[in-house]
Design a protein around this motif. Sequence first.
Motif, mmCIF file in Angstrom:
data_model
loop_
_atom_site.group_PDB
_atom_site.id
_atom_site.type_symbol
_atom_site.label_atom_id
_atom_site.label_comp_id
_atom_site.label_asym_id
_atom_site.label_seq_id
_atom_site.Cartn_x
_atom_site.Cartn_y
_atom_site.Cartn_z
ATOM 1 N N ARG A 48 -13.455 -36.036 -46.827
ATOM 2 C CA ARG A 48 -13.802 -34.863 -46.012
ATOM 3 C C ARG A 48 -13.160 -33.603 -46.574
ATOM 4 N NH1 ARG A 48 -12.373 -35.450 -39.976
ATOM 5 N NH2 ARG A 48 -13.434 -33.448 -39.948
ATOM 6 N N VAL A 49 -11.883 -33.698 -46.941
ATOM 7 C CA VAL A 49 -11.172 -32.543 -47.532
ATOM 8 C C VAL A 49 -11.798 -32.179 -48.881
ATOM 9 C CG1 VAL A 49 -8.964 -31.702 -48.423
ATOM 10 C CG2 VAL A 49 -9.020 -33.052 -46.322
ATOM 11 N N ASP A 50 -12.087 -33.205 -49.717
ATOM 12 C CA ASP A 50 -12.696 -32.969 -51.030
ATOM 13 C C ASP A 50 -14.020 -32.227 -50.899
ATOM 14 O OD1 ASP A 50 -10.595 -34.389 -52.036
ATOM 15 O OD2 ASP A 50 -11.728 -36.199 -52.513
ATOM 16 N N LEU A 51 -14.877 -32.691 -49.971
ATOM 17 C CA LEU A 51 -16.192 -32.074 -49.804
ATOM 18 C C LEU A 51 -16.073 -30.647 -49.278
ATOM 19 C CD1 LEU A 51 -18.266 -35.029 -48.307
ATOM 20 C CD2 LEU A 51 -18.496 -34.041 -50.578
ATOM 21 N N ALA A 52 -15.151 -30.427 -48.328
ATOM 22 C CA ALA A 52 -14.981 -29.078 -47.770
ATOM 23 C C ALA A 52 -14.558 -28.089 -48.858
ATOM 24 C CB ALA A 52 -13.944 -29.104 -46.645
ATOM 25 N N LEU A 53 -13.595 -28.488 -49.703
ATOM 26 C CA LEU A 53 -13.154 -27.613 -50.794
ATOM 27 C C LEU A 53 -14.300 -27.346 -51.775
ATOM 28 C CD1 LEU A 53 -9.631 -29.152 -51.525
ATOM 29 C CD2 LEU A 53 -10.090 -26.950 -50.466
ATOM 30 N N ARG A 54 -15.080 -28.395 -52.075
ATOM 31 C CA ARG A 54 -16.203 -28.228 -53.001
ATOM 32 C C ARG A 54 -17.232 -27.253 -52.439
ATOM 33 N NH1 ARG A 54 -19.640 -33.390 -54.123
ATOM 34 N NH2 ARG A 54 -17.578 -34.201 -54.599
ATOM 35 N N PHE A 55 -17.579 -27.400 -51.150
ATOM 36 C CA PHE A 55 -18.598 -26.539 -50.541
ATOM 37 C C PHE A 55 -18.128 -25.079 -50.496
ATOM 38 C CE2 PHE A 55 -20.112 -30.378 -47.832
ATOM 39 C CZ PHE A 55 -20.763 -30.894 -48.929
ATOM 40 N N ILE A 56 -16.843 -24.866 -50.172
ATOM 41 C CA ILE A 56 -16.316 -23.496 -50.084
ATOM 42 C C ILE A 56 -16.390 -22.801 -51.447
ATOM 43 C CG2 ILE A 56 -14.184 -22.158 -49.745
ATOM 44 C CD1 ILE A 56 -13.518 -24.201 -47.462
ATOM 45 N N THR A 57 -15.959 -23.506 -52.509
ATOM 46 C CA THR A 57 -15.973 -22.887 -53.843
ATOM 47 C C THR A 57 -17.397 -22.745 -54.380
ATOM 48 O OG1 THR A 57 -15.484 -25.067 -54.797
ATOM 49 C CG2 THR A 57 -13.637 -23.573 -54.485
ATOM 50 N N GLU A 58 -18.274 -23.708 -54.077
ATOM 51 C CA GLU A 58 -19.684 -23.595 -54.487
ATOM 52 C C GLU A 58 -20.322 -22.366 -53.844
ATOM 53 O OE1 GLU A 58 -22.008 -27.033 -53.552
ATOM 54 O OE2 GLU A 58 -21.137 -28.242 -55.157
ATOM 55 N N GLY A 59 -20.026 -22.153 -52.563
ATOM 56 C CA GLY A 59 -20.584 -21.002 -51.847
ATOM 57 C C GLY A 59 -20.100 -19.689 -52.439
ATOM 58 N N ALA A 60 -18.805 -19.633 -52.784
ATOM 59 C CA ALA A 60 -18.241 -18.409 -53.379
ATOM 60 C C ALA A 60 -18.875 -18.140 -54.743
ATOM 61 C CB ALA A 60 -16.734 -18.536 -53.509
ATOM 62 N N ARG A 61 -19.057 -19.205 -55.535
ATOM 63 C CA ARG A 61 -19.627 -19.059 -56.881
ATOM 64 C C ARG A 61 -21.081 -18.600 -56.795
ATOM 65 N NH1 ARG A 61 -18.565 -23.957 -58.451
ATOM 66 N NH2 ARG A 61 -16.378 -23.527 -58.808
ATOM 67 N N ALA A 62 -21.843 -19.213 -55.872
ATOM 68 C CA ALA A 62 -23.254 -18.846 -55.719
ATOM 69 C C ALA A 62 -23.399 -17.400 -55.232
ATOM 70 C CB ALA A 62 -23.924 -19.794 -54.728
ATOM 71 N N CYS A 63 -22.471 -16.968 -54.361
ATOM 72 C CA CYS A 63 -22.513 -15.609 -53.816
ATOM 73 C C CYS A 63 -22.241 -14.562 -54.901
ATOM 74 C CB CYS A 63 -21.485 -15.489 -52.690
ATOM 75 S SG CYS A 63 -21.057 -13.812 -52.249
ATOM 76 N N SER A 64 -21.306 -14.844 -55.806
ATOM 77 C CA SER A 64 -20.905 -13.844 -56.800
ATOM 78 C C SER A 64 -21.808 -13.826 -58.031
ATOM 79 C CB SER A 64 -19.457 -14.091 -57.246
ATOM 80 O OG SER A 64 -19.363 -15.303 -57.955
ATOM 81 N N PHE A 65 -22.692 -14.837 -58.175
ATOM 82 C CA PHE A 65 -23.556 -14.902 -59.349
ATOM 83 C C PHE A 65 -24.652 -13.838 -59.253
ATOM 84 C CE2 PHE A 65 -27.022 -16.804 -61.890
ATOM 85 C CZ PHE A 65 -26.329 -16.963 -63.079
ATOM 86 N N ASN A 66 -24.810 -13.020 -60.309
ATOM 87 C CA ASN A 66 -25.797 -11.929 -60.334
ATOM 88 C C ASN A 66 -25.616 -10.983 -59.146
ATOM 89 O OD1 ASN A 66 -26.996 -12.549 -62.726
ATOM 90 N ND2 ASN A 66 -28.789 -13.556 -61.832
ATOM 91 N N ASN A 67 -24.378 -10.667 -58.824
ATOM 92 C CA ASN A 67 -24.073 -9.862 -57.641
ATOM 93 C C ASN A 67 -22.907 -8.939 -57.977
ATOM 94 O OD1 ASN A 67 -23.443 -8.921 -55.047
ATOM 95 N ND2 ASN A 67 -23.888 -10.879 -54.100
ATOM 96 N N PRO A 68 -22.951 -7.683 -57.553
ATOM 97 C CA PRO A 68 -21.800 -6.798 -57.832
ATOM 98 C C PRO A 68 -20.510 -7.228 -57.127
ATOM 99 C CG PRO A 68 -23.508 -5.653 -56.551
ATOM 100 C CD PRO A 68 -24.075 -6.975 -56.945
ATOM 101 N N LYS A 69 -20.634 -8.076 -56.079
ATOM 102 C CA LYS A 69 -19.421 -8.550 -55.392
ATOM 103 C C LYS A 69 -18.629 -9.455 -56.319
ATOM 104 C CE LYS A 69 -19.243 -9.836 -51.011
ATOM 105 N NZ LYS A 69 -19.628 -10.446 -49.725
ATOM 106 N N THR A 70 -17.317 -9.296 -56.325
ATOM 107 C CA THR A 70 -16.466 -10.123 -57.183
ATOM 108 C C THR A 70 -16.279 -11.502 -56.567
ATOM 109 O OG1 THR A 70 -14.438 -9.382 -56.089
ATOM 110 C CG2 THR A 70 -15.205 -8.075 -57.978
ATOM 111 N N ILE A 71 -15.825 -12.451 -57.393
ATOM 112 C CA ILE A 71 -15.589 -13.819 -56.911
ATOM 113 C C ILE A 71 -14.501 -13.831 -55.837
ATOM 114 C CG2 ILE A 71 -13.988 -14.304 -58.817
ATOM 115 C CD1 ILE A 71 -16.336 -16.943 -57.331
ATOM 116 N N GLU A 72 -13.513 -12.925 -55.963
ATOM 117 C CA GLU A 72 -12.432 -12.866 -54.961
ATOM 118 C C GLU A 72 -12.990 -12.493 -53.585
ATOM 119 O OE1 GLU A 72 -12.402 -11.186 -57.816
ATOM 120 O OE2 GLU A 72 -10.579 -11.712 -58.933
ATOM 121 N N GLU A 73 -13.858 -11.464 -53.550
ATOM 122 C CA GLU A 73 -14.450 -11.038 -52.271
ATOM 123 C C GLU A 73 -15.337 -12.133 -51.696
ATOM 124 O OE1 GLU A 73 -15.184 -6.306 -52.582
ATOM 125 O OE2 GLU A 73 -16.193 -7.509 -54.104
ATOM 126 N N CYS A 74 -16.112 -12.791 -52.571
ATOM 127 C CA CYS A 74 -17.006 -13.856 -52.106
ATOM 128 C C CYS A 74 -16.210 -15.046 -51.563
ATOM 129 C CB CYS A 74 -17.914 -14.307 -53.236
ATOM 130 S SG CYS A 74 -19.179 -13.092 -53.656
#
Length: 202
Positions: free
Chosen positions: A144-170
Amino acid sequence: MSEEARATVLKTLSGEEIKLFGKWSLLDVEIRDQSLRRYISLKPVLVPHSEGRHAKKRFGKANVSIVERIANELMRPGRNAGKKILALNIVKRAFEIIELKTGKNPVQVLVWAIENASPREETTRVIYGGILYHVSVDVSPQRRVDLALRFITEGARACSFNNPKTIEECLADEIVAAAYGDSNSYALRKKEEIERIALASR
């Protein structure tokens, strides 16, 4: 935390409390979900960098700081593999943004996000009589912890891709959204999708 526990807390040579990145205390962070308590490590560290000491121990990652684990997840794709200092700096700046947004300890917000984004049920494949079935199963606390960490970082990476928002903000936005149950959170959408498929496979 009890007075006895506070007395035995690790301290620096000058007698000060060890704070994450010299800024945030880990003593007052609470884990509401009892099943995850064993697998979210909040041991006081100044810099969350264990240099892979846990790698050859079975279930050793349960003793690695949860902040280091989210930094490790950020190194996942080949392009960022091995850039630990870069990953730690991303996490540190994301935590500063979280503190500005919420006014709370960012480690506590991260723990809330993990509790909310961790699926309780998923599916596995069972072959019976030459036919493949999808059967719903309970998820172990460590997964459960592994999946939660994976989903959070996947979401941040997908948000910052081709986007002016930085990975930190995402990353900061994703953690805050998951912690407060916002429907825009990628991690919460993934969790609900997995649990919906598992419910249909019962």
